[in-house]
Design a protein around this motif. Structure first.
Motif, PDB file in Angstrom:
ATOM      1  N   HIS A 107       0.817  -1.212   0.000  1.00 45.87           N
ATOM      2  CA  HIS A 107       0.000   0.000   0.000  1.00 45.87           C
ATOM      3  C   HIS A 107       0.851   1.262   0.000  1.00 45.87           C
ATOM      4  N   TYR A 157      -8.888  -4.750   1.081  1.00 47.30           N
ATOM      5  CA  TYR A 157      -8.170  -3.656   0.442  1.00 47.30           C
ATOM      6  C   TYR A 157      -9.118  -2.502   0.183  1.00 47.30           C
ATOM      7  N   GLU A 159     -10.405   0.583  -2.515  1.00 40.91           N
ATOM      8  CA  GLU A 159     -10.480   1.071  -3.893  1.00 40.91           C
ATOM      9  C   GLU A 159     -11.040   2.482  -3.866  1.00 40.91           C
ATOM     10  N   PRO A 160     -10.327   3.452  -4.459  1.00 40.50           N
ATOM     11  CA  PRO A 160      -9.054   3.297  -5.158  1.00 40.50           C
ATOM     12  C   PRO A 160      -7.926   2.916  -4.200  1.00 40.50           C
ATOM     13  N   ILE A 161      -6.872   2.334  -4.766  1.00 33.69           N
ATOM     14  CA  ILE A 161      -5.778   1.842  -3.941  1.00 33.69           C
ATOM     15  C   ILE A 161      -5.099   2.997  -3.205  1.00 33.69           C
ATOM     16  N   GLY A 166      -6.021   6.648  -2.651  1.00 38.54           N
ATOM     17  CA  GLY A 166      -7.226   6.143  -1.996  1.00 38.54           C
ATOM     18  C   GLY A 166      -7.202   6.435  -0.510  1.00 38.54           C
ATOM     19  N   ASN A 172     -14.840   2.452   1.166  1.00 40.48           N
ATOM     20  CA  ASN A 172     -13.951   2.072   0.059  1.00 40.48           C
ATOM     21  C   ASN A 172     -13.415   0.657   0.207  1.00 40.48           C
ATOM     22  N   GLN A 174     -12.970  -3.327   0.262  1.00 36.73           N
ATOM     23  CA  GLN A 174     -13.386  -4.502  -0.494  1.00 36.73           C
ATOM     24  C   GLN A 174     -12.557  -5.690  -0.014  1.00 36.73           C
ATOM     25  N   HIS A 181      -4.635  -8.996  -6.294  1.00 33.81           N
ATOM     26  CA  HIS A 181      -4.737  -7.590  -5.910  1.00 33.81           C
ATOM     27  C   HIS A 181      -3.366  -6.983  -5.612  1.00 33.81           C
ATOM     28  N   ASP A 184      -1.561  -6.409  -8.691  1.00 33.45           N
ATOM     29  CA  ASP A 184      -2.196  -5.321  -9.445  1.00 33.45           C
ATOM     30  C   ASP A 184      -1.815  -3.951  -8.899  1.00 33.45           C
ATOM     31  N   GLN A 188      -0.524  -1.041 -11.328  1.00 33.78           N
ATOM     32  CA  GLN A 188      -1.165   0.289 -11.405  1.00 33.78           C
ATOM     33  C   GLN A 188      -0.171   1.411 -11.117  1.00 33.78           C
TER      34      GLN A 188
END
Length: 195
Positions: A107, A157, A159-161, A166, A172, A174, A181, A184, A188
């Protein structure tokens, strides 16, 4: 093998959840030459799966290795073995004959050495007040209440990251496939840096 008393503080603080399963003998034998004895002892006595009400999982390294390769390249030598409920990956290697356990915080794109001894990692670091598990205790409870328990290899996590602005907000939050993830997140970030 270390005396099971050596890792007992970890078991006392983070008892194995109902779904933990002892891996087969071939899996354990494969790990014996590559991972710290304290981890092998935990595999023998309690197994892979979530511990501490879903706060930390002992994971199959093969499932999470592609994530480390995404982050650090195909030449990475450390082996992932544990993951927090928010996708922080603990990975192990030996350097100059000594244990080295690192934590990848996807993160905030940070990787740091957290212990230089496998037994101390379980008995002191994870149970201590400066670990990610301590920092995330209340957030984990809120996430579990909001999203339910995690299946093996799932993580919570946002979203947005977080790495792209984020916010840590339950609206937010999920949950989903952890290896996908966490890999990803790196993709990103890389796409943003090179666009």
């Amino acid at each position: 093998m270390p005396d099971t008393i050596a890792v007992q503080p970890f078991i006392d603080t983070f008892p194995p959840d109902a779904g933990t399963r002892v891996p087969d003998a071939d899996f354990i034998t494969y790990g014996e030459g590559q991972l710290p004895p304290a981890l092998i002892e935990l595999w023998h006595s309690h197994g892979l799966g979530w511990y501490g009400g879903g706060r930390v999982a002992l994971v199959d390294p093969g499932t999470w290795m592609p994530v480390l390769q995404t982050w650090f390249g195909s030449g990475v030598t450390s082996v992932p073995f544990a993951v927090t409920s928010f996708g922080h990956i603990y990975h192990y290697d030996r350097v100059n004959g000594a244990d080295r356990i690192q934590c990848l915080d996807p993160h905030f794109q940070h990787n740091a050495i957290v212990s230089e001894d496998g037994t101390a990692f379980f008995a002191e670091h994870l149970t201590g007040s400066t670990s990610h598990l301590a920092d995330l205790r209340e957030l984990h409870k809120a996430a579990r209440d909001a999203q339910g328990e995690l299946a093996m290899d799932e993580v919570y996590y946002f979203e947005p990251i977080l790495a792209l602005g984020g916010q840590v907000n339950l609206d937010n939050l999920q949950k989903g496939n952890g290896p996908e993830h966490v890999a990803d997140i790196h993709r990103q970030i890389a796409a943003r840096q090179y666009s």
